[in-house]
Each structure stands twice: as C-alpha cells, then as structure tokens.
Design a protein around this motif. Sequence first.
Motif, PDB file in Angstrom:
ATOM      1  N   ALA A   8      -6.922   3.147   0.986  1.00  0.00           N
ATOM      2  CA  ALA A   8      -6.880   3.690   1.717  1.00  0.00           C
ATOM      3  C   ALA A   8      -5.910   2.857   3.147  1.00  0.00           C
ATOM      4  O   ALA A   8      -5.501   2.113   3.253  1.00  0.00           O
ATOM      5  N   VAL A   9      -5.371   3.969   4.021  1.00  0.00           N
ATOM      6  CA  VAL A   9      -4.436   4.051   5.211  1.00  0.00           C
ATOM      7  C   VAL A   9      -4.873   4.482   6.282  1.00  0.00           C
ATOM      8  O   VAL A   9      -4.410   5.752   5.563  1.00  0.00           O
ATOM      9  N   ALA A  10      -4.540   3.993   6.763  1.00  0.00           N
ATOM     10  CA  ALA A  10      -4.890   5.099   8.437  1.00  0.00           C
ATOM     11  C   ALA A  10      -3.435   4.693   9.536  1.00  0.00           C
ATOM     12  O   ALA A  10      -3.181   3.609  10.115  1.00  0.00           O
ATOM     13  N   ALA A  11      -2.591   5.404   9.347  1.00  0.00           N
ATOM     14  CA  ALA A  11      -0.927   5.487   9.950  1.00  0.00           C
ATOM     15  C   ALA A  11      -1.580   4.795  11.108  1.00  0.00           C
ATOM     16  O   ALA A  11      -0.658   4.232  12.426  1.00  0.00           O
ATOM     17  N   GLY A  12      -2.250   5.740  12.302  1.00  0.00           N
ATOM     18  CA  GLY A  12      -1.975   5.638  13.308  1.00  0.00           C
ATOM     19  C   GLY A  12      -2.459   4.260  14.232  1.00  0.00           C
ATOM     20  O   GLY A  12      -2.472   3.754  15.007  1.00  0.00           O
ATOM     21  N   ALA A  13      -3.389   3.551  13.331  1.00  0.00           N
ATOM     22  CA  ALA A  13      -3.892   2.617  13.663  1.00  0.00           C
ATOM     23  C   ALA A  13      -3.466   1.481  12.771  1.00  0.00           C
ATOM     24  O   ALA A  13      -3.553   0.249  12.620  1.00  0.00           O
ATOM     25  N   GLY A  14      -2.276   1.664  11.709  1.00  0.00           N
ATOM     26  CA  GLY A  14      -2.080   0.989  11.374  1.00  0.00           C
ATOM     27  C   GLY A  14      -2.529  -0.133  10.856  1.00  0.00           C
ATOM     28  O   GLY A  14      -2.280  -1.474  10.223  1.00  0.00           O
ATOM     29  N   ARG A  15      -3.645   0.376  10.118  1.00  0.00           N
ATOM     30  CA  ARG A  15      -4.630  -0.471   9.262  1.00  0.00           C
ATOM     31  C   ARG A  15      -4.607   0.217   7.646  1.00  0.00           C
ATOM     32  O   ARG A  15      -4.214   1.480   7.296  1.00  0.00           O
ATOM     33  N   LEU A  16      -4.983  -0.842   6.336  1.00  0.00           N
ATOM     34  CA  LEU A  16      -5.173  -0.055   5.309  1.00  0.00           C
ATOM     35  C   LEU A  16      -6.163  -1.412   4.992  1.00  0.00           C
ATOM     36  O   LEU A  16      -6.363  -2.265   5.239  1.00  0.00           O
ATOM     37  N   VAL A  17      -6.587  -0.874   4.234  1.00  0.00           N
ATOM     38  CA  VAL A  17      -7.673  -1.053   2.529  1.00  0.00           C
ATOM     39  C   VAL A  17      -7.076  -1.776   1.624  1.00  0.00           C
ATOM     40  O   VAL A  17      -6.576  -0.768   0.851  1.00  0.00           O
ATOM     41  N   LEU A  18      -6.644  -2.894   0.792  1.00  0.00           N
ATOM     42  CA  LEU A  18      -6.389  -3.239  -0.167  1.00  0.00           C
ATOM     43  C   LEU A  18      -7.082  -4.002  -0.946  1.00  0.00           C
ATOM     44  O   LEU A  18      -8.132  -4.064  -0.395  1.00  0.00           O
ATOM     45  N   GLU A  19      -7.442  -2.848  -2.219  1.00  0.00           N
ATOM     46  CA  GLU A  19      -9.030  -3.117  -3.030  1.00  0.00           C
ATOM     47  C   GLU A  19      -8.034  -4.436  -3.763  1.00  0.00           C
ATOM     48  O   GLU A  19      -7.412  -4.067  -4.559  1.00  0.00           O
ATOM     49  N   ILE A  20      -8.741  -5.691  -4.804  1.00  0.00           N
ATOM     50  CA  ILE A  20      -8.400  -6.430  -5.087  1.00  0.00           C
ATOM     51  C   ILE A  20      -9.752  -6.736  -5.886  1.00  0.00           C
ATOM     52  O   ILE A  20     -10.110  -6.352  -6.148  1.00  0.00           O
ATOM     53  N   GLU A  21      -9.132  -7.657  -7.508  1.00  0.00           N
ATOM     54  CA  GLU A  21     -10.495  -8.218  -7.938  1.00  0.00           C
ATOM     55  C   GLU A  21     -11.953  -8.302  -7.625  1.00  0.00           C
ATOM     56  O   GLU A  21     -12.177  -8.427  -6.525  1.00  0.00           O
ATOM     57  N   GLY A  22     -11.983  -7.738  -8.543  1.00  0.00           N
ATOM     58  CA  GLY A  22     -13.958  -8.092  -8.257  1.00  0.00           C
ATOM     59  C   GLY A  22     -14.848  -7.070  -7.414  1.00  0.00           C
ATOM     60  O   GLY A  22     -15.657  -6.986  -7.162  1.00  0.00           O
ATOM     61  N   GLY A  23     -14.006  -5.451  -7.212  1.00  0.00           N
ATOM     62  CA  GLY A  23     -14.236  -5.453  -6.054  1.00  0.00           C
ATOM     63  C   GLY A  23     -14.599  -5.086  -4.291  1.00  0.00           C
ATOM     64  O   GLY A  23     -14.848  -4.351  -3.564  1.00  0.00           O
ATOM     65  N   ARG A  24     -13.495  -6.053  -4.914  1.00  0.00           N
ATOM     66  CA  ARG A  24     -13.734  -6.925  -2.954  1.00  0.00           C
ATOM     67  C   ARG A  24     -12.215  -5.675  -2.474  1.00  0.00           C
ATOM     68  O   ARG A  24     -11.650  -5.711  -3.230  1.00  0.00           O
ATOM     69  N   CYS A  25     -12.357  -5.929  -0.920  1.00  0.00           N
ATOM     70  CA  CYS A  25     -11.947  -5.179  -0.653  1.00  0.00           C
ATOM     71  C   CYS A  25     -11.064  -5.907   1.212  1.00  0.00           C
ATOM     72  O   CYS A  25     -11.676  -6.392   1.788  1.00  0.00           O
ATOM     73  N   ALA A  26      -9.564  -6.003   1.188  1.00  0.00           N
ATOM     74  CA  ALA A  26      -8.939  -6.750   2.185  1.00  0.00           C
ATOM     75  C   ALA A  26      -8.931  -5.484   3.045  1.00  0.00           C
ATOM     76  O   ALA A  26      -8.171  -4.715   2.499  1.00  0.00           O
ATOM     77  N   ILE A  27      -9.262  -5.924   4.389  1.00  0.00           N
ATOM     78  CA  ILE A  27      -8.852  -4.744   5.321  1.00  0.00           C
ATOM     79  C   ILE A  27      -7.896  -5.827   6.526  1.00  0.00           C
ATOM     80  O   ILE A  27      -7.714  -6.511   6.490  1.00  0.00           O
ATOM     81  N   LEU A  28      -6.447  -5.108   6.250  1.00  0.00           N
ATOM     82  CA  LEU A  28      -5.063  -5.640   6.892  1.00  0.00           C
ATOM     83  C   LEU A  28      -4.388  -4.743   7.912  1.00  0.00           C
ATOM     84  O   LEU A  28      -4.804  -3.610   8.042  1.00  0.00           O
ATOM     85  N   GLN A  29      -4.202  -5.536   9.301  1.00  0.00           N
ATOM     86  CA  GLN A  29      -3.495  -4.908  10.313  1.00  0.00           C
ATOM     87  C   GLN A  29      -2.073  -4.864  10.142  1.00  0.00           C
ATOM     88  O   GLN A  29      -1.521  -5.533   9.737  1.00  0.00           O
ATOM     89  N   PHE A  30      -1.052  -3.956   9.783  1.00  0.00           N
ATOM     90  CA  PHE A  30       0.033  -3.430   9.164  1.00  0.00           C
ATOM     91  C   PHE A  30       0.927  -3.965  10.833  1.00  0.00           C
ATOM     92  O   PHE A  30       0.937  -3.454  11.573  1.00  0.00           O
ATOM     93  N   PHE A  31       1.914  -4.912  10.221  1.00  0.00           N
ATOM     94  CA  PHE A  31       2.470  -5.079  11.133  1.00  0.00           C
ATOM     95  C   PHE A  31       4.948  -5.141  10.779  1.00  0.00           C
ATOM     96  O   PHE A  31       4.726  -4.262  11.782  1.00  0.00           O
ATOM     97  N   ARG A  32       5.192  -5.094   9.668  1.00  0.00           N
ATOM     98  CA  ARG A  32       6.178  -5.447   9.798  1.00  0.00           C
ATOM     99  C   ARG A  32       6.445  -4.811   7.686  1.00  0.00           C
ATOM    100  O   ARG A  32       5.582  -5.558   7.780  1.00  0.00           O
ATOM    101  N   GLY A  33       7.397  -4.121   7.840  1.00  0.00           N
ATOM    102  CA  GLY A  33       7.959  -3.949   6.479  1.00  0.00           C
ATOM    103  C   GLY A  33       8.130  -2.684   5.092  1.00  0.00           C
ATOM    104  O   GLY A  33       7.946  -1.657   6.400  1.00  0.00           O
TER     105      GLY A  33
END
Length: 82
Positions: A8-33
């Motif tokens: 999932a991506v919330a473009a307006g807020a610059g946030r994304l959810v990355l699902e990794i091994e084991g079903g855990r999810c990392a919540i990230l704030q996008f900066f650049r790239g």
Amino acid sequence: MQRGIVIAVAAGAGRLVLEIEGGRCAILQFFRGARVRAGDVLAGRLFNVGGARLQHLDGQAVVCAMLGFRSRAAALRMLRNG
C-alpha cells in the motif's frame, strides 16, 4: 538484506507499507528516490528505528525513514488513518 513487496502507498502522506518475510510489515516514510507503487518489490536493510535505503530489483534506490514494524492489519490501518 531483506526483501519485501509494497502492499500500500499513501502518496499524499509519502508513506508506504512493505510486507516482509513472516507477515510483518514495515511502515516507511518516503524521502527521495525512484517512484514506489503497490506491487513493487524492494530489497535492503530495515532497522527498528531510523533510515532505510532500499532498492528496486532494477537497482533504483529509495530512501525512507523507518516508522516501525506492525502486523499487516495494523500497518494498513495506520496508513489509512494518517
């Protein structure tokens, strides 16, 4: 190095959810790239607190701040609620 899929991506807020091994999810704030979309596979190092430098499989870099690990349901709820 960890690998995950952007669920999932919330473009307006610059946030994304990355699902990794084991079903855990990392919540990230996008900066650049490179642009990130749901379904993208990213790889790199994730830390409980601090930054994360990730790469698309084609090598394009993404720089984010780590906001924490959550279950999938909790991460999506946090993204939706801002």
